[in-house]
Design an enzyme around this catalytic site. Structure first.
Site, PDB file in Angstrom:
ATOM      1  N   ASP A   1     -12.276 -23.311  32.234  1.00  0.00           N
ATOM      2  CA  ASP A   1     -13.201 -22.515  33.029  1.00  0.00           C
ATOM      3  C   ASP A   1     -13.616 -21.295  32.211  1.00  0.00           C
ATOM      4  O   ASP A   1     -12.763 -20.511  31.783  1.00  0.00           O
ATOM      5  CB  ASP A   1     -12.486 -22.082  34.311  1.00  0.00           C
TER       6      ASP A   1
ATOM      7  N   ASP B   1     -23.135 -19.762  36.215  1.00  0.00           N
ATOM      8  CA  ASP B   1     -23.673 -18.512  36.760  1.00  0.00           C
ATOM      9  C   ASP B   1     -22.959 -18.136  38.064  1.00  0.00           C
ATOM     10  O   ASP B   1     -22.485 -16.992  38.231  1.00  0.00           O
ATOM     11  CB  ASP B   1     -25.181 -18.735  37.016  1.00  0.00           C
TER      12      ASP B   1
ATOM     13  N   THR C   1     -26.961 -27.840  29.999  1.00  0.00           N
ATOM     14  CA  THR C   1     -26.502 -29.238  30.151  1.00  0.00           C
ATOM     15  C   THR C   1     -26.008 -29.570  31.560  1.00  0.00           C
ATOM     16  O   THR C   1     -25.518 -30.677  31.796  1.00  0.00           O
ATOM     17  CB  THR C   1     -25.385 -29.587  29.144  1.00  0.00           C
TER      18      THR C   1
ATOM     19  N   TYR D   1     -29.751 -27.748  34.610  1.00  0.00           N
ATOM     20  CA  TYR D   1     -31.021 -27.859  33.869  1.00  0.00           C
ATOM     21  C   TYR D   1     -31.207 -29.201  33.153  1.00  0.00           C
ATOM     22  O   TYR D   1     -32.235 -29.434  32.514  1.00  0.00           O
ATOM     23  CB  TYR D   1     -31.189 -26.678  32.908  1.00  0.00           C
TER      24      TYR D   1
END
Ligand code: AR6
Length: 171
Positions: free
Chosen positions: A11, A35, A124, A127
């Site tokens: 992570d 994000d 990846t 998007y």
């Protein structure tokens, strides 16, 4: 490039590095994937800094391929470098924009005096960029940069498949 390139499955919000790169969008106001995880784990200070950027230099948002830094809030990192990857297109080659994300993020990290930087596999996920091509562009682009002062560039990937693909690109 004299930095060592490291590959980690995990992570990105847990990385103990000077700067973590966020796969953001132009609004800088959050989203899903990396994000969302960064804003959740880092707390409201990051969003406040992003709002301030929108109110000053980036009234129309951060253009694709560019990068900008904020505090990392409660993350173990000191800085978050937000960059906006291109959406994958089957009809238009946007590789230069993806390469620009890595280049501009590294340039920002150098300016911040960072020695260690963690990158996600930009574009990846949501998007839609094919992972193997995204990994090739990532590795090729960071290898081509001088990035003075950077000692470690860490690619942090979420799952086993991404780990295999990046390991191949790093060979
Ligand atoms: N740590 C490491 N890698 C992760 C994590 C994590 N916590 N979460 C996802 N990944 P994405 P994008 C991987 O979708 O494609 C957001 O809504 C994931 O498996 O985060 O550039 C933004 O606001 C994938 O390989 O970024 C934008 O709107 C990679 O990280 C949009 O998504 C990137 O996936 C940006 O899409």
């Amino acid at each position: 490039m004299s930095a060592r390139l490291v590959l980690v499955q995990g992570d990105i919000t847990r990385q103990d590095v000077d700067a973590v790169v966020n796969a953001a969008n132009s609004s800088l106001l959050g989203g899903g994937g990396v994000d969302g995880a960064i804003h959740r784990a880092g707390g409201p200070e990051i969003l406040a800094a992003c709002r301030a950027l929108r109110a000053s230099h980036y009234g129309r948002g951060l253009p694709t391929g560019q990068a900008v830094a904020t505090t990392a809030g409660r993350l173990p990192a000191r800085h978050v470098i937000h960059t906006v990857g291109p959406r994958w297109s089957a009809t238009e080659d946007r590789s230069d924009l993806l390469a620009s994300c890595y280049r501009e993020s590294l340039r920002t990290a150098v300016e911040l005096g960072a020695r260690t930087v963690a990158f996600p596999a930009i574009s990846t996920g949501i998007y839609g960029w094919p992972l193997d091509d995204g990994a090739r562009i990532a590795v090729r682009t960071v290898r081509a940069e001088a990035a003075p002062g950077i000692e470690e560039i860490r690619f942090v990937v979420f799952d086993e498949r991404a780990h295999e693909v990046f390991a191949r690109a790093l060979k």
